[in-house]
Design a protein around this motif. Structure first.
Motif, short mmCIF file in Angstrom:
data_model
loop_
_atom_site.label_atom_id
_atom_site.label_comp_id
_atom_site.label_asym_id
_atom_site.label_seq_id
_atom_site.Cartn_x
_atom_site.Cartn_y
_atom_site.Cartn_z
N MET A 104 0.84 -1.20 0.00
CA MET A 104 0.00 0.00 0.00
C MET A 104 0.88 1.25 0.00
N PRO A 105 1.46 1.64 -1.14
CA PRO A 105 2.36 2.81 -1.19
C PRO A 105 1.58 4.13 -1.24
N VAL A 106 1.07 4.54 -0.09
CA VAL A 106 0.20 5.72 -0.03
C VAL A 106 0.92 6.89 0.65
N THR A 107 0.48 8.10 0.34
CA THR A 107 0.98 9.28 1.02
C THR A 107 0.55 9.24 2.49
N GLY A 108 1.49 9.48 3.39
CA GLY A 108 1.18 9.40 4.81
C GLY A 108 1.58 8.09 5.43
N SER A 109 1.93 7.11 4.61
CA SER A 109 2.50 5.85 5.07
C SER A 109 1.68 5.18 6.17
N PHE A 110 2.32 4.90 7.31
CA PHE A 110 1.70 4.11 8.36
C PHE A 110 0.46 4.77 8.95
N VAL A 111 0.33 6.08 8.81
CA VAL A 111 -0.86 6.78 9.31
C VAL A 111 -2.09 6.33 8.51
N ARG A 112 -1.93 6.21 7.19
CA ARG A 112 -3.03 5.73 6.35
C ARG A 112 -3.22 4.21 6.51
N HIS A 113 -2.10 3.49 6.70
CA HIS A 113 -2.19 2.04 6.86
C HIS A 113 -3.03 1.67 8.07
N VAL A 114 -2.84 2.38 9.18
CA VAL A 114 -3.54 2.00 10.42
C VAL A 114 -5.04 2.19 10.27
N GLU A 115 -5.46 3.10 9.43
CA GLU A 115 -6.89 3.30 9.19
C GLU A 115 -7.50 2.11 8.45
N LEU A 116 -6.74 1.54 7.53
CA LEU A 116 -7.23 0.40 6.75
C LEU A 116 -7.09 -0.92 7.50
N LEU A 117 -6.07 -1.02 8.34
CA LEU A 117 -5.75 -2.30 8.97
C LEU A 117 -6.25 -2.43 10.40
N VAL A 118 -6.46 -1.31 11.09
CA VAL A 118 -6.83 -1.38 12.51
C VAL A 118 -8.15 -0.66 12.78
N ASP A 119 -8.12 0.69 12.71
CA ASP A 119 -9.31 1.47 13.08
C ASP A 119 -9.16 2.88 12.51
N PRO A 120 -10.18 3.42 11.81
CA PRO A 120 -10.09 4.79 11.31
C PRO A 120 -9.86 5.82 12.42
N GLY A 121 -10.39 5.55 13.61
CA GLY A 121 -10.17 6.46 14.73
C GLY A 121 -8.72 6.53 15.13
N LEU A 122 -8.03 5.39 15.08
CA LEU A 122 -6.60 5.36 15.42
C LEU A 122 -5.80 6.08 14.34
N GLY A 123 -6.25 5.97 13.08
CA GLY A 123 -5.59 6.71 12.00
C GLY A 123 -5.68 8.20 12.22
N PHE A 124 -6.84 8.67 12.66
CA PHE A 124 -7.03 10.09 12.96
C PHE A 124 -6.09 10.53 14.09
N THR A 355 1.70 13.88 5.66
CA THR A 355 0.73 13.29 6.58
C THR A 355 -0.56 14.12 6.61
N LEU A 356 -0.41 15.44 6.62
CA LEU A 356 -1.59 16.31 6.60
C LEU A 356 -2.37 16.13 5.30
N TYR A 357 -1.65 16.00 4.20
CA TYR A 357 -2.31 15.75 2.90
C TYR A 357 -3.07 14.42 2.95
N GLY A 358 -2.45 13.39 3.55
CA GLY A 358 -3.11 12.10 3.67
C GLY A 358 -4.35 12.17 4.55
N LEU A 359 -4.29 12.97 5.62
CA LEU A 359 -5.46 13.15 6.48
C LEU A 359 -6.59 13.84 5.72
N ALA A 360 -6.22 14.82 4.90
CA ALA A 360 -7.23 15.53 4.11
C ALA A 360 -7.88 14.60 3.09
N LEU A 361 -7.09 13.68 2.52
CA LEU A 361 -7.64 12.72 1.56
C LEU A 361 -8.75 11.87 2.19
N LYS A 362 -8.57 11.54 3.48
CA LYS A 362 -9.53 10.68 4.17
C LYS A 362 -10.60 11.47 4.93
#
Length: 545
Positions: A104-124, A355-362
């Motif tokens: 999953m080569p996404v902007t924001g790296s592990f911050v975006r990964h945790v939303e998909l793999l664990v919990d969107p709240g933890l990603g936030f 990371t901020l850009y990745g947060l805005a994407l979600k």
């Protein structure tokens, strides 16, 4: 043909299950690498940039200036063992980060990964914690750079702060390749300095400087391989070793930023694994050799090791050179450490803005932060971070600077929080593969032992996080600032997580619902997912080949 059969795909043995009635909706899901980041961000980072960015981030003031306090706390052997243990943790973190990011080569790296793999709240929660930490690190590094500049001149602090903010703004708003080239050059400087000071240290230790005796491992015998810290006897020596761990963690901080701009890398599914393997080896070797040499050059009882002036005078290499009568070393080290401070500032800008850009994407940050220049730079994110950088002017006033340091202390434990997140992401990825019947060989990159090493890293980081500030609980050593820097980040992240979870009613992502089929399909569709081209000279290149 059975729906459970594994189909081979192009690339490194990627397997994929044919769609069933339950999985046929995968194609309708939101893409993991979203069209917006794929189209608006430019892939300007090559393989050499990817590797050297991580090296530049991990080799900084912690190596050049911070080793002295580790030797003083743990002794030469205690410091060496401490850095070796943290080096093993970093290895596990790098492998975990690489395996998930290659999928999953996404902007924001592990911050975006945790939303998909664990919990969107933890990603936030993790995302805003990383953004805050990066935003506060920029004025901190600028302030540190000013202190280093004042080693040579006493010109007004505000002048240098202004110059450094302007330079940081220019780098932040230029094409990502400019940033990559700068970090490439800074990393080369740091590596050359390390090689130089290690050779210098060996020459001094072996008596190669006129008028200095051969030291060998003399300081391992007197005052001894371990130092007593806070307590006496065996317990005191163990506490000295344990105190080294926290210093070592923050020395290695920066390796996790390797994949923050994954969407801006060329062929990330191939280059990220290569970088993770090689960066870990090179950084760890540099640190362990440096710790070994320092322990041979300076006794752990030398009071100069606890000098907190923030300039090259605190470096144990400078102390050893001064004792040997070599006068030019302090200015050289101070100059390279100055580039390290600016490099760390640039890297914080990259991590914070992406990371901020990745947060805005979600949808976790205002959509205004999705705006990019025609060169693919998220300029609104950069503008906010540059504005926050003006906090560096607080260093012009002693009272205001104290307040600024308290703000910085709020996320001093953020490195360990990020590492815990990376290990947790990888564990959930493997658990998802098992629950969904997907062979781990289907992943773009996987090592059979990495699941166990991620558990080792997760448990180790949690233990270090909760014991990192142990000194404040010992008799006569209570210090509010140390307590805040060690522990306040924990309730902050929990408050963000629980608050978002309560407000948005998010839930833990079941392992059966982790979008692995979607991720694998995107791997199959990736036109760039081809073997990395290497030249016949690449094996001779020990730095980035």
């Amino acid at each position: 043909m059975s729906a459970t059969e594994i189909y081979p795909a192009k690339g490194p043995d990627i397997s994929f299950q044919p769609p069933t009635e339950e999985t046929s909706k995968v194609g309708d899901r939101e893409r993991i690498v979203q069209d917006e980041e794929a189209q608006n961000l430019r892939r300007g980072l090559e393989q050499r940039h990817t590797q050297m960015i991580a090296i530049a981030g991990a080799i900084g003031t912690g190596l050049f200036l911070g080793l002295g306090s580790s030797i003083a706390s743990g002794g030469p052997l205690g410091a060496l063992l401490g850095y070796m243990l943290v080096g093993a943790i970093v290895c596990a973190i790098q492998i975990a980060l690489g395996e998930v990011s290659a999928l999953m080569p996404v902007t924001g790296s592990f911050v975006r990964h945790v939303e998909l793999l664990v919990d969107p709240g933890l990603g936030f929660a993790i995302g805003w914690n990383v953004v805050y930490g990066c935003f506060m690190s920029v004025p901190s590094e600028i302030s540190a750079a000013v202190v280093l500049i004042q080693y040579w001149t006493e010109l007004n602090t505000a002048v240098w702060v202004t110059i450094l903010i302007i330079l940081s703004a220019v780098v932040a708003l230029l094409f990502i390749r400019v940033y990559g080239e700068l970090e490439f050059c800074f990393a080369i400087l740091k590596i050359l300095l390390i090689i130089g000071i290690v050779i210098m240290g060996l020459v001094i230790d072996l008596g190669g400087v006129a008028g200095t005796p051969r030291l060998g491992f003399h300081y391992w015998k007197d005052p001894g391989p371990f130092s007593e810290y806070i307590a006496s006897g065996t317990w005191g020596r163990f506490l000295g070793f344990w105190a080294v761990l926290t210093t070592a963690v923050y020395s290695f901080s920066g390796v996790e930023s390797l994949t923050m701009a994954a969407a801006e890398m060329q062929n990330p599914r191939r280059n990220i694994p290569r970088a993770c393997k090689r960066v870990f080896a090179r950084v760890t070797i540099f640190y362990i050799i440096a710790v070994l040499i320092v322990g041979m050059l300076v006794p752990s009882t030398d009071p100069r090791l606890n000098d907190y002036s923030g300039t090259a005078a605190t470096s144990p290499f400078v102390i050893a050179a001064a004792d040997a009568g070599i006068k030019v070393v302090p200015s050289i080290i101070n100059a390279v450490v100055l580039t390290s401070a600016w490099s760390s500032s640039n890297q914080s800008i990259l991590s914070g803005t992406r990371t901020l850009y990745g947060l805005a994407l979600k949808g976790h940050a205002p959509k205004v932060f999705l705006r990019t220049t025609r060169h693919g730079v998220p300029y609104m994110c950069a503008a906010l971070q540059i504005a926050v950088s003006c906090l560096a002017y607080l260093s012009c006033s002693n009272g205001a600077y104290t307040v600024f340091n308290w703000l910085l202390d709020l996320t001093s434990a953020g490195v360990l929080v990020s590492w815990i997140t990376i290990a947790l992401n990888h564990i959930r990825l493997i658990q998802g593969c098992r629950a969904q019947g997907i062979a781990t060989e289907a992943l773009p990159w996987h090592n059979w032992w990495s699941y166990y090493s991620s558990w080792f890293a997760l448990v180790s980081c949690i233990i270090i996080l909760f014991t990192g500030g142990f000194t404040v609980f010992t008799k006569g050593n209570w210090d509010p600032a140390s307590f805040v820097s060690s522990y306040l980040d924990i309730p902050l992240v929990l408050a963000f997580y629980l608050g978002y979870k309560f407000w948005k009613k998010t839930r833990l992502v079941p392992v059966q619902e982790i979008p692995l089929q979607q991720a694998l399909q995107e791997v199959r569709d990736d036109v760039e997912d081809e073997p990395v081209q290497t030249s016949k000279w690449s094996k001779l290149n020990i730095l980035w080949g």
